[in-house]
Design a protein around this motif. Structure first.
Motif, PDB file in Angstrom:
ATOM      1  N   GLU A 158       0.831  -1.195   0.000  1.00  0.00           N
ATOM      2  CA  GLU A 158       0.000   0.000   0.000  1.00  0.00           C
ATOM      3  C   GLU A 158       0.874   1.257   0.000  1.00  0.00           C
ATOM      4  N   GLY A 159       0.790   2.030  -1.096  1.00  0.00           N
ATOM      5  CA  GLY A 159       1.564   3.262  -1.213  1.00  0.00           C
ATOM      6  C   GLY A 159       3.043   3.068  -1.432  1.00  0.00           C
ATOM      7  N   ARG A 160       3.486   1.845  -1.798  1.00  0.00           N
ATOM      8  CA  ARG A 160       4.907   1.572  -2.001  1.00  0.00           C
ATOM      9  C   ARG A 160       5.121   0.965  -3.382  1.00  0.00           C
ATOM     10  N   GLU A 166      10.059   3.580  -3.997  1.00  0.00           N
ATOM     11  CA  GLU A 166       9.383   4.851  -3.732  1.00  0.00           C
ATOM     12  C   GLU A 166       8.235   4.694  -2.754  1.00  0.00           C
ATOM     13  N   VAL A 167       8.096   5.703  -1.892  1.00  0.00           N
ATOM     14  CA  VAL A 167       6.905   5.870  -1.050  1.00  0.00           C
ATOM     15  C   VAL A 167       6.440   7.302  -1.286  1.00  0.00           C
ATOM     16  N   MET A 197       9.545   9.920  -0.537  1.00  0.00           N
ATOM     17  CA  MET A 197      10.701   9.080  -0.254  1.00  0.00           C
ATOM     18  C   MET A 197      11.077   8.280  -1.498  1.00  0.00           C
ATOM     19  N   ARG A 198      12.363   8.241  -1.804  1.00  0.00           N
ATOM     20  CA  ARG A 198      12.822   7.470  -2.959  1.00  0.00           C
ATOM     21  C   ARG A 198      14.289   7.083  -2.776  1.00  0.00           C
ATOM     22  N   GLN A 256      16.299  10.284  -1.170  1.00  0.00           N
ATOM     23  CA  GLN A 256      15.617  11.500  -0.778  1.00  0.00           C
ATOM     24  C   GLN A 256      14.421  11.153   0.096  1.00  0.00           C
ATOM     25  N   SER A 257      14.022  12.122   0.939  1.00  0.00           N
ATOM     26  CA  SER A 257      12.850  11.906   1.785  1.00  0.00           C
ATOM     27  C   SER A 257      12.344  13.232   2.303  1.00  0.00           C
TER      28      SER A 257
END
Length: 394
Positions: A150-152, A199-200, A205-206, A248-249
């Protein structure tokens, strides 16, 4: 509309961290530096981006030993000369979404460059006072996104690149006035890249890891002595592979942190050699140029932070260290600052600046084929860069 376009968009799209100036920001001849493929992850379906970088460079070479075979030491001409002319670099890119899960990026740029231009009368002139190595490249990279929770998401990345390389050098000749080498690649040379990203989007976030292959190039052209005596010349060069990791986040509303590290296999270039023969006859003359470069692998580490002040204005700063690969390429430290302004939902302008501290070092441009000696030192110096970018998205 896919989740990536909504979740975290104000943060990821609003922040700006200076990508850096050109020239040696990823070691030796590399002009792209860290994060040059970030546009592939843009949330919009269609993006056109163009950027130009101007770099003011200030490196002086101080001769410590100069000699010509059979004639002895060179004692005339200035010992010191500015070696680094100011330069321009560019990039144009097009990102487009094919489906909800597939994106592609196409670019034109000059990924590798050497620009040196010394005083024609300086004491190192017999092993060269002007060098230009330039590339014109096209590349295309595509990514396909898989949902892993979920979301990832995970992206599989693959691409190809085509590159045209040219090389020119000019120096003094003890008997004929000047000697020039003018070479060009025998057609386009090709390479490839593969990578993966996690990625999130809800947290901007990646993490991405991309590998670029070596490119082997065969060049041919002329060696011109005294302005009219022409020799057919050839050279072969293997341009290095690289691995780049980017992270990155989001850390708070409107705040984004990033970090990256890049390894470039510059040690594959251990020598620069040009072979010549008499034009129209084919009688071997031998090596016109043979310089032992002895490069070591390059490492670049970069960290940055960006903040979106509002929907239109973002600011960012970055700090980067690059380990020099040897010779004229010593360690550098780059301090970057920039900002972006969104004139509308579709148009964004970016302006960035950088101060680049180059540490002291020494080099050896001795041509072992001719016996011409050229050894030099250089002091620590500062270079300054300005980068402008325009981005159109739909």
């Amino acid at each position: 509309m896919r989740v990536l376009k909504n979740a975290g968009r104000g943060l990821a799209a609003g922040c700006f961290v200076l990508a850096g100036s050109s020239v040696a920001l990823a070691g030796a001849w590399d002009t792209l530096g860290i994060g040059s493929s970030e546009l592939l992850f843009a949330p919009e379906d269609f993006v056109v981006e163009g950027s130009v970088t101007y770099v003011d460079r200030n490196v002086d070479y101080d001769i410590t030993a100069a000699a010509v075979a059979g004639l002895g030491p060179v004692t005339t001409g200035p010992v010191s000369s500015r070696a680094t002319p100011n330069i321009w670099n560019y990039q144009g890119a097009l990102k487009f979404g094919i489906t909800d899960n597939a994106d592609c990026l196409a670019r034109i740029n000059n990924p590798l460059s050497i620009e040196e231009e010394m005083d024609p009368d300086w004491r190192g002139r017999f092993s060269g006072y002007e060098t230009q190595a330039r590339t014109f490249a096209f590349d295309a990279t595509c990514a396909y996104r898989f949902q892993v929770g979920e979301g990832r998401y995970i992206r599989a990345i693959a691409g190809v690149k085509a590159q045209d390389l040219s090389y020119y050098s000019k120096g003094a000749h003890p008997l004929a006035g000047t000697a020039e080498v003018d070479l060009k690649a025998d057609g386009l040379d090709y390479g490839w890249r593969v990578g993966v990203a996690y990625e999130v989007p809800a947290y901007a976030m990646r993490a991405s890891l991309i590998y670029d292959s070596q490119i082997k190039s065969d060049l041919s052209g002329d060696t011109i002595v005294g302005g009219n005596k022409v020799y057919d010349s050839t050279a072969s060069l293997t341009l290095p592979q690289s691995v780049e990791l980017n992270l990155q986040s989001g850390i708070a509303p409107g705040w984004l942190v990033s970090a990256g590290v890049k390894w470039v296999d510059w040690s594959v270039i251990d020598v620069l050699s040009v072979d010549s023969e008499v034009a129209g006859i084919g009688t071997p003359v031998g090596e016109t140029v043979h310089r032992k470069l002895n490069f070591k692998d390059g490492w670049t580490v970069k960290a940055g932070i960006g903040h979106a002040l509002n929907e239109q204005v973002s600011l960012g700063s970055s700090l980067q260290w690059d380990r020099g690969v040897g010779g004229s390429y010593s360690d550098t430290y780059t301090f970057g600052f920039g900002g972006s302004y969104a004139a509308s939902k579709s148009v964004k302008f970016t302006l960035g600046t950088a101060a680049i501290y180059k540490t002291a070092g020494s080099g050896d441009a001795t041509n072992t084929a001719s016996g011409t000696v050229n050894e030099y030192d250089y002091d620590a110096s500062w270079a300054y860069a300005v980068n402008t970018k325009i981005r159109l998205s739909f």
